[in-house]
Motif scaffolding. Structure first.
Motif, short mmCIF file in Angstrom:
data_model
loop_
_atom_site.label_atom_id
_atom_site.label_comp_id
_atom_site.label_asym_id
_atom_site.label_seq_id
_atom_site.Cartn_x
_atom_site.Cartn_y
_atom_site.Cartn_z
N UNK A 105 0.81 -1.22 0.00
CA UNK A 105 0.00 0.00 0.00
C UNK A 105 0.84 1.27 0.00
N UNK A 106 2.16 1.12 -0.03
CA UNK A 106 2.98 2.31 0.07
C UNK A 106 3.23 3.00 -1.26
N UNK A 107 2.83 2.36 -2.34
CA UNK A 107 2.97 3.01 -3.65
C UNK A 107 1.60 3.52 -4.08
N UNK A 108 1.62 4.66 -4.76
CA UNK A 108 0.36 5.25 -5.20
C UNK A 108 -0.19 4.45 -6.38
N UNK A 109 -1.41 3.91 -6.25
CA UNK A 109 -1.92 3.00 -7.28
C UNK A 109 -2.19 3.65 -8.64
N UNK A 110 -2.30 4.95 -8.70
CA UNK A 110 -2.70 5.55 -9.98
C UNK A 110 -1.53 6.12 -10.79
N UNK A 111 -0.30 5.99 -10.27
CA UNK A 111 0.84 6.45 -11.06
C UNK A 111 1.76 5.26 -11.36
N UNK B 217 -1.27 4.81 3.14
CA UNK B 217 0.18 4.69 3.23
C UNK B 217 0.90 5.47 2.13
N UNK B 218 0.32 5.49 0.92
CA UNK B 218 1.06 6.15 -0.15
C UNK B 218 1.13 7.65 0.02
N UNK B 221 4.16 7.97 2.02
CA UNK B 221 5.31 7.81 1.12
C UNK B 221 5.59 9.11 0.39
N UNK B 239 -6.01 12.57 -7.09
CA UNK B 239 -6.22 11.58 -8.15
C UNK B 239 -6.93 10.35 -7.62
N UNK B 315 -5.81 2.89 -13.37
CA UNK B 315 -5.04 1.93 -14.16
C UNK B 315 -5.33 0.48 -13.77
N UNK B 316 -5.93 0.28 -12.58
CA UNK B 316 -6.21 -1.09 -12.17
C UNK B 316 -7.36 -1.69 -12.96
#
Lengths: 345, 319
Positions: A105-111, B217-218, B221, B239, B315-316
């Motif tokens: 979950x630490x990475x942004x899912x939309x980039x 969490x992101x 980050x 976004x 994108x998912x």
């Protein structure tokens, strides 16, 4: 050892959280020191304040409810707690980077992962996006992402947990930080992937010469990575020292308990040793030594007076009224744990 | 993606077919029919009644009526029972009027809700957050017609501007600038009133969504990277917070028809909502059915658009 070598010194750090139930003192007077190019392992049970200590170094504690109530965090001679938010932003991700526990979950899912790494490079090194992409490819290759030219345009959901953690490491290292704070970097990963990630961190440390603050509850990880260890219990450091000293001659009953509760192959199918009791509620810490309700050595003095960290050997300190008097032999007798664990480096 | 588009299109056609049957039946299940209007009128003889029923095909079996109705609709021959005007022409006239109200109202709603909701979420517990929460609940609780009358009284008394209808009569000789301003006033007041309830609701959704996202969490980050708070919130947070609203965006299209019945009635705005309402009172089946059918088409188009938009923003989702 002289202080000039220390890249980071934490003095009497206090981090409190104001909740409806009262003030939670998550970190209450912690002193730590990390020397240049070395790794400090910070070990403790869940909820003892490890992660809060980590997050407070780059001042990422969410406020409110959290606040840094006191102490100093000296990084290369500057007290980070006195810097402006803008100066702090220049340090985060550039001088001090973080790796988090949850790669999922630490990475942004939309980039795309490429975008997320380039963002740091462009932010701190003022590169054009083409140059940043070039650097990103290089660093992705360095952290062992296969065919980085293709993966750079992947989104996080297209990668496995281990790959994501590699990406997060790549992101953290993209500006060659001097200090890397790794908050349980391998906890969420498979054991086989754990080894790979730790190997990667170690080789990158050798290459870049950075210091690492490694938070974990896995003593095996500490043994293979760290030069110094700090054992944390109930918002305080209870034992600190070089890794060899701590492993060969633990000086605090809590440390002894931690070592004994590690399963060892070949020890037979006996029940695993468990430190009795639970981590105390941070809203109602016991008086005196915070460990006494769970301690086999506890006596009257432990219930009334709080012990402070004091020397028990070369650079080795412990916060116990019986420091120096207890060792693993006494521990074995007292707890009936016949075979004490031996971890070799 | 292409196969999804085609598949989705045909699925929606099938759905539309079933909707056409149901909406047809619903209208006929409602009590009363046009031929019953004023049966006590002495001039309204039994023969007249029979003639009406015959002319409107009401004497035929239901499935035949269904067939005839949709045949006429698609060939453009459907006529209103009230004034014998072609239904599509009538609706088109009203549609043009509603469209303006809809576009301006939607723009106001979305352009205000997002900044208010995001700002409230970022500064949770601040004076701004509490004030906006208070006003949101006020706007949700008090019906819009109440504000409509207050605003009408205020605007008319203070600025001496009439706001009822689409324009002031007898302005044809005036300068074009006055004519345009007159139009704008007539448009803006009902648009704002139509938007108020939407702003209150949508800004609450945006706030809730944003609050959820900024604790992910992101976001931590992103902060750890050294990004400024604005970049953290507006690039990394926004976004992600936007995703659920893509669905909502598709569902605002049907608001073109039913969204402003009350506002159109208060302001005597000759729009679709009011026409539908009047058609129901008059039991003008062709108009009711056509508006129902168009609403269904708009819903399906809306969901189709939001499906496509989802693929762009998330994108998912690759269909």
């Amino acid at each position: 050892m002289s202080n000039s070598e220390a890249i980071l010194k934490i003095k009497d750090l206090k981090v409190y959280f104001d909740t409806d139930a009262g003030v939670v003192k998550s970190v209450d007077g912690v002193d730590l020191e990390i020397k240049k190019g070395t790794t400090l392992g910070l070990v403790g049970e869940s909820g003892c304040g490890k992660s809060v200590t980590c997050l407070s170094i780059p001042r990422l504690i969410e406020s409110p409810p959290g606040r840094i109530a006191g102490g100093e965090i000296i990084y290369k001679g500057k007290n980070l707690l006195e810097l402006s938010e803008k100066d702090m932003q220049g340090i985060r991700g550039n001088d001090i980077s973080m790796i988090f526990q949850e790669p999922m979950t630490s990475l942004n899912p939309v980039f795309t992962i490429g975008d997320q790494i380039q963002e740091v490079i462009m932010l701190h090194q003022h590169k054009t996006s083409a140059e940043a992409r070039e650097l990103t490819l290089r660093i992705l290759k360095k952290v062992g992402i296969p065919s980085p030219e293709i993966r750079i345009d992947d989104y996080p959901h297209q990668m496995s947990g281990g790959m994501k953690q590699r990406v997060i490491i790549a992101m953290a290292l993209s500006c060659s930080p001097d200090l890397l704070i790794a908050d349980e970097p391998t906890t969420a990963l498979d054991v086989t992937i754990q080894v790979q990630i730790l190997d990667l961190m170690r080789s990158l440390q050798d290459e870049l010469g950075m210091s690492i603050l490694l938070v974990t509850h896995d003593l095996g990880v500490v043994a293979s990575m760290a030069s110094h260890v700090a054992i944390m219990y109930a918002s305080k450091i209870v034992e600190y020292g070089p890794v060899e000293q701590i492993f060969s001659n633990p000086g605090h009953p809590y440390t002894l308990g931690l070592f004994t509760s590690i399963p060892v192959v070949g020890r037979g199918k006996r029940d695993l040793y468990v430190i009795p009791g639970n981590v105390p509620d941070p809203l109602a810490f016991p008086r005196g030594c915070k460990f006494w309700p769970r301690c086999v050595f506890a006596e009257d003095i432990c219930r009334s007076q709080e012990p402070f960290l004091e020397n028990i050997g070369e650079g080795h300190t412990a916060a116990c009224h019986f420091r120096g008097k207890i060792d693993k032999h006494l521990w074995k007798e007292k707890t009936n744990t016949g075979s004490f664990l031996n971890i070799s480096r | 993606m292409f196969s999804f588009t085609v598949r989705s299109f045909f699925q929606k056609l099938v759905t539309l077919f079933f909707i056409s049957i149901i909406s047809f039946l619903v209208v006929y299940l409602a009590p009363g029919e046009p031929s019953q209007i004023d049966p006590l009128n002495p001039k309204f003889t039994v023969e007249d009644l029979q003639r009406f029923r015959q002319e409107f095909n009401l004497d035929k079996p239901l499935h035949e009526q269904y067939y005839l109705y949709y045949k006429n609709l698609f060939t453009g021959q459907l006529k209103s029972w009230k004034d014998n005007q072609p239904v599509l022409g009538k609706i088109y006239e009203r549609f043009k009027n509603s469209l303006w109200l809809f576009i301006v109202g939607t723009l106001i709603t979305w352009c205000l809700s997002f900044p208010v909701g995001i700002h409230a979420a970022i500064n949770r517990g601040s004076v701004f957050d509490r004030t906006s929460t208070f006003f949101a609940y006020v706007l949700i609780s008090i019906p819009s017609f109440f504000f409509a009358y207050i605003l009408i009284i205020f605007v008319v008394k203070t600025f001496n501007i009439s706001v009822i209808g689409m324009q002031t009569f007898g302005m044809s000789g005036a300068d074009s600038i006055y004519q345009i301003m007159d139009r704008v006033w007539h448009l803006v007041i009902p648009s704002i009133l139509g938007a108020l309830g939407g702003i209150a609701l949508l800004s609450r959704y945006v706030r809730a969504q944003m609050l959820e996202v900024i604790h992910q969490d992101y976001i931590r980050t992103a902060r750890a990277k050294g990004l400024s708070e604005d970049q953290v919130y507006y690039k990394h947070g926004f976004r992600n917070a936007l995703l659920p609203f893509v669905t909502m965006f598709g569902l605002i299209l049907p608001g073109l028809i039913g969204g402003s019945v009350i506002i159109e009635s208060i302001f005597a705005w000759p729009g679709m909502g009011r026409m539908g309402y009047e058609a129901i009172l008059a039991r003008d089946y062709p108009i009711i059915l056509t508006i129902n059918f168009m609403a269904a088409v708009l819903v399906l188009i809306g969901t189709f658009i939001s499906d496509l938009l989802y693929m762009v923003v998330d994108p998912r989702i690759r269909l």
